[in-house]
Write a protein that holds these residues in place. Structure first.
Motif, short mmCIF file in Angstrom:
data_model
loop_
_atom_site.label_atom_id
_atom_site.label_comp_id
_atom_site.label_asym_id
_atom_site.label_seq_id
_atom_site.Cartn_x
_atom_site.Cartn_y
_atom_site.Cartn_z
N TYR A 65 0.83 -1.21 0.00
CA TYR A 65 0.00 0.00 0.00
C TYR A 65 0.86 1.25 0.00
O TYR A 65 1.91 1.30 0.63
N VAL A 66 0.37 2.29 -0.69
CA VAL A 66 0.87 3.65 -0.54
C VAL A 66 -0.27 4.42 0.09
O VAL A 66 -1.37 4.47 -0.48
N ILE A 67 -0.03 4.99 1.25
CA ILE A 67 -1.09 5.73 1.95
C ILE A 67 -0.84 7.21 1.75
O ILE A 67 0.20 7.74 2.13
N VAL A 68 -1.79 7.88 1.11
CA VAL A 68 -1.73 9.32 0.88
C VAL A 68 -2.58 9.97 1.97
O VAL A 68 -3.80 9.77 2.01
N THR A 69 -1.93 10.72 2.87
CA THR A 69 -2.65 11.27 4.01
C THR A 69 -2.37 12.75 4.22
O THR A 69 -1.23 13.20 4.14
N PRO A 70 -3.42 13.51 4.52
CA PRO A 70 -3.21 14.89 4.96
C PRO A 70 -2.87 14.89 6.45
O PRO A 70 -3.00 13.85 7.12
N GLU A 71 -2.46 16.03 6.92
CA GLU A 71 -2.27 16.20 8.37
C GLU A 71 -3.42 17.05 8.90
O GLU A 71 -3.62 18.18 8.46
N TYR A 72 -4.19 16.48 9.80
CA TYR A 72 -5.27 17.18 10.48
C TYR A 72 -4.92 17.22 11.97
O TYR A 72 -4.80 16.16 12.59
N ASN A 73 -4.76 18.40 12.53
CA ASN A 73 -4.49 18.54 13.97
C ASN A 73 -3.36 17.63 14.45
O ASN A 73 -3.50 16.89 15.42
N HIS A 74 -2.25 17.66 13.73
CA HIS A 74 -1.04 16.90 14.05
C HIS A 74 -1.20 15.39 13.93
O HIS A 74 -0.44 14.63 14.54
#
Length: 193
Positions: free
Chosen positions: A78-87
């Motif tokens: 898997y490649v996980i594409v994630t934003p940062e929300y509240n650290h």
């Protein structure tokens, strides 16, 4: 050829992650070394965990959990594409990780994070969570900064020149680990089937 899911973990309207995931998918497919496919958590539409038994038991009762288990199991890495929300990373991603168990076991993951500071805190918060379902995360990470890799605070995505080599390094590590773990997760899948 290994099958690698590129998991788009943001489910927000107007999310910057859709462009990031598409860029990762296009760059990865050019390599020709694996079958890369986009998995969008917004399309998976998983409610909060509502299974009566713990995921480690593998007895999923709801059709959407069974479908998610089949989706996760279909991939070797898997490649996980994630934003940062509240650290940290989005709740939708935590829910997706927590919903099934054996289907994740003994597989590898690479991380692509984005945010004001490149999403580094989201990636670091995600690493220990990945360990619980026995997902081996690779050390190379792509960190995309909203100040330099995006315009209009995420509306337009233009990765810096250094991001291509960073993605290549992460994908190289991911495929090495995916291939190394393949005999183990195939054995595990046979045991739990």
């Amino acid at each position: 050829m290994p099958k690698i899911a590129i998991i788009l973990s943001s489910t927000r309207t107007g999310r910057a992650g859709a462009n990031v995931a598409q860029w990762v998918l296009e760059q990865a497919r050019r390599r020709g070394d694996a079958d890369y496919e986009l998995v969008d958590l917004a399309e998976a539409d998983l409610p909060q965990i509502d299974e009566p038994l713990p995921p480690a038991m593998g007895r999923y009762t709801h059709p959407y959990t069974q479908q998610w288990a089949a989706t996760v199991a279909a991939f070797d890495g898997y490649v996980i594409v994630t934003p940062e929300y509240n650290h940290s990373f989005p709740g939708a991603l935590k829910n997706a990780l927590d919903r099934v168990y054996a289907e994740w076991n003994n597989k590898a993951a690479g991380l692509v994070s984005y945010g004001v500071d490149g999403g580094v805190r989201a990636a670091e918060a995600l690493r220990p969570v990945l360990g619980a379902p026995q997902i081996a995360d690779v050390s190379a990470t792509v960190t995309l900064n909203l100040r330099t890799d995006f315009a209009d605070f995420g509306a337009s995505f233009t990765p810096g020149e250094h991001q291509g080599p960073a993605l290549t390094q992460m994908l190289d590590q991911l495929l090495t680990w995916t291939e190394a773990l393949a005999p183990t997760h195939n054995t595990q899948a046979a045991v739990t089937a």
